[in-house]
Design a protein around this motif. Structure first.
Motif, PDB file in Angstrom:
ATOM      1  N   LEU A  33     -25.683  -3.339  23.114  1.00 49.28           N
ATOM      2  CA  LEU A  33     -25.528  -4.796  23.043  1.00 49.28           C
ATOM      3  C   LEU A  33     -24.066  -5.220  23.163  1.00 49.28           C
ATOM      4  O   LEU A  33     -23.758  -6.155  23.900  1.00 49.28           O
ATOM      5  N   ALA A  39     -22.733  -7.733  25.965  1.00 50.91           N
ATOM      6  CA  ALA A  39     -22.083  -9.001  25.601  1.00 50.91           C
ATOM      7  C   ALA A  39     -20.697  -9.092  26.210  1.00 50.91           C
ATOM      8  O   ALA A  39     -20.251 -10.171  26.606  1.00 50.91           O
ATOM      9  N   SER A  40     -20.000  -7.965  26.301  1.00 51.13           N
ATOM     10  CA  SER A  40     -18.640  -8.059  26.821  1.00 51.13           C
ATOM     11  C   SER A  40     -18.614  -8.147  28.343  1.00 51.13           C
ATOM     12  O   SER A  40     -17.618  -8.560  28.920  1.00 51.13           O
ATOM     13  N   LEU A  41     -19.718  -7.794  29.014  1.00 50.44           N
ATOM     14  CA  LEU A  41     -19.754  -7.852  30.481  1.00 50.44           C
ATOM     15  C   LEU A  41     -20.297  -9.176  31.008  1.00 50.44           C
ATOM     16  O   LEU A  41     -20.162  -9.471  32.195  1.00 50.44           O
ATOM     17  N   THR A  42     -20.956  -9.943  30.152  1.00 54.27           N
ATOM     18  CA  THR A  42     -21.650 -11.136  30.635  1.00 54.27           C
ATOM     19  C   THR A  42     -20.892 -12.414  30.280  1.00 54.27           C
ATOM     20  O   THR A  42     -20.089 -12.441  29.364  1.00 54.27           O
ATOM     21  N   ASP A  43     -21.202 -13.469  31.024  1.00 53.04           N
ATOM     22  CA  ASP A  43     -20.628 -14.763  30.683  1.00 53.04           C
ATOM     23  C   ASP A  43     -21.526 -15.498  29.707  1.00 53.04           C
ATOM     24  O   ASP A  43     -21.142 -16.505  29.136  1.00 53.04           O
ATOM     25  N   ARG A  44     -22.718 -14.969  29.536  1.00 49.55           N
ATOM     26  CA  ARG A  44     -23.615 -15.488  28.517  1.00 49.55           C
ATOM     27  C   ARG A  44     -24.729 -14.477  28.324  1.00 49.55           C
ATOM     28  O   ARG A  44     -25.287 -13.969  29.286  1.00 49.55           O
ATOM     29  N   LEU A  45     -25.015 -14.174  27.079  1.00 45.99           N
ATOM     30  CA  LEU A  45     -26.103 -13.254  26.748  1.00 45.99           C
ATOM     31  C   LEU A  45     -27.047 -13.993  25.826  1.00 45.99           C
ATOM     32  O   LEU A  45     -26.608 -14.622  24.870  1.00 45.99           O
ATOM     33  N   GLU A  46     -28.329 -13.946  26.150  1.00 45.29           N
ATOM     34  CA  GLU A  46     -29.305 -14.628  25.317  1.00 45.29           C
ATOM     35  C   GLU A  46     -30.406 -13.649  24.963  1.00 45.29           C
ATOM     36  O   GLU A  46     -30.892 -12.923  25.825  1.00 45.29           O
ATOM     37  N   ILE A  47     -30.794 -13.614  23.706  1.00 43.24           N
ATOM     38  CA  ILE A  47     -31.879 -12.740  23.255  1.00 43.24           C
ATOM     39  C   ILE A  47     -32.922 -13.604  22.573  1.00 43.24           C
ATOM     40  O   ILE A  47     -32.586 -14.407  21.704  1.00 43.24           O
ATOM     41  N   ARG A  48     -34.156 -13.487  22.989  1.00 41.10           N
ATOM     42  CA  ARG A  48     -35.215 -14.261  22.333  1.00 41.10           C
ATOM     43  C   ARG A  48     -36.540 -13.521  22.454  1.00 41.10           C
ATOM     44  O   ARG A  48     -36.701 -12.648  23.303  1.00 41.10           O
TER      45      ARG A  48
END
Ligand code: ADP
Ligand code: ADP
Lengths: 103, 134, 134, 103
Positions: B102, B106-115
């Protein structure tokens, strides 16, 4: 499946030439290859990584653990010719403290 | 009239399928002329998300489950989602991993969403802003 | 005419401030008649997010930085965001923690979002669907 | 700050009565209290947790580590009178395998 070609060279380094992509599907094979290389007892274990085009966090964990074990007995783990894909995750995690990255 | 490219792949959650995931994403990014970087970052993030499905989503089940992968590129915005229908997101004290997945995503993305996936399981949405490289 | 309640708090990223964070959130939830559960789940998720700011966001800095906490309740939807202006989200091999924070947050929330704070740092957005309890 | 009141009772259990909220601000104090309790060498270390109204993942990690160390030497860690706030995270993480939760 990646291949792990191992040999001992004059300078007492065990060189492991790795070809392929390293992820959770190959983590066990990587671990065995590094254990076998460490068992040679040389001062250096060098991973020739020019042929590694992908490396994920599980492979990184295996390499880090091997580097720590080698450091404990006074040996060192070197990573030579890292591709951009390999450098990316090494740099992100600052693993360069335990593993000696050779340009 | 498509100003947006899409990819949709469903695979079984076996470790041996991760190279296939990368193959599919590489093909999609190549076809859309996405340079490297950031293609390599995308491949790493997607692999970590799919590895989590393989290792965690269906833990205890006799058979592997599904990994549903979707990618959509519109303009310079790439959105990739990885969905499973497993037992839902839960911390594991007995995780076989080093806990880097994780944080790496998170550090590679411009937004991370988990649902939660409606029904059961987890959906991870990763957004990347592609700042036109060469 | 407010059908939405808001809370906004800025604190220094010291471990000793986590009880204050919970105090502020408890007060906000009480004032809005949020029952327990899910109030306890919310307190746990927010503490974990703020603990991450304390332990990771400003690592290496001589002084603690800011934790910006915002809560908004509209209808049965509670959204809490925790923002820092630290060095950005990055995996840490030398993390002092057991790696349970993010998984705990993800399993307590109905949606977890992680993205860079404009400028520098990280913003974590946690959404909770409050299914009217007693 | 939580307080940790420790005493040895007849049945050879070391009881640690914990009052307060356990998070990263009190993790070191919790660790010391559990280490001191383990050093009594009794077969049981029992955490009286009725006064614990908050417990985060860092405190859970400390408790889990103590439970593992006690199990290794044949002792056990018990957690008595857990509040809902404590049960929540225990159950989420299935820590009940290492720590004996007493209703
Ligand atoms: N798809 C998923 N379904 C259920 N739980 C998950 C899923 N992905 C991640 N998790 C949980 O989140 C934790 C952290 O994941 P990660 O950061 O990748 O570390 P690791 O996989 O090494 O434990 C996992 O240990 C697991 O408990
Ligand atoms: N606010 C933040 N800023 C920078 N990095 C963070 C932040 N929050 C979390 N991280 C990174 O994510 C990792 C995982 O966090 P978490 O799951 O809470 O586990 P732990 O804190 O025990 O390491 C941390 O080790 C750290 O590398």
């Amino acid at each position: 499946m990646p291949t792990f070609d191992r040999r001992t060279v004059d300078e007492r380094a065990t060189v492991v030439v790795i070809e392929g992509e390293l992820d959770i599907g190959s983590a066990d094979a990587l671990r065995s290859a590094l254990d076998a290389a460490a068992a040679e007892g040389t001062a250096v274990v060098r991973l020739e990584a020019a042929g590694v085009h992908f490396l994920d966090s599980s492979a990184l964990g295996v390499i880090l653990a091997a580097g720590q074990r080698l450091a404990e007995r006074g040996s060192r783990l070197e990573l030579a010719n890292a591709t951009p894909a390999v450098r990316r995750i090494l740099e992100m995690t600052l693993i360069t403290r335990t593993v000696h990255v050779i340009p | 009239m498509s100003d947006s490219d899409r990819l949709s792949v469903t695979l079984s959650s076996a470790p041996g399928n991760l190279p296939l995931v990368r193959h599919a994403i590489r093909g999609f990014l190549d076809a859309s002329d996405v340079a490297d970087p950031p293609a390599g970052e995308v491949l790493l993030a997607v692999t970590e998300a799919c590895a989590n499905v393989v290792q965690h989503a269906y833990v205890g089940d006799p058979e592997p489950g599904a990994i549903e992968l979707e990618a959509e590129l519109s303009g310079n915005r790439l959105v990739i989602s990885v969905r499973d229908h497993g037992h839902g997101f839960a911390p594991r004290l007995d995780s076989p991993g080093a806990g880097l997945g994780l944080p790496v995503i998170a550090s590679l993305t411009d937004r991370l969403e988990i649902r939660p996936t409606p029904g059961s399981g987890t959906e991870i949405m990763m957004a990347f802003a592609l700042n036109e490289a060469a």
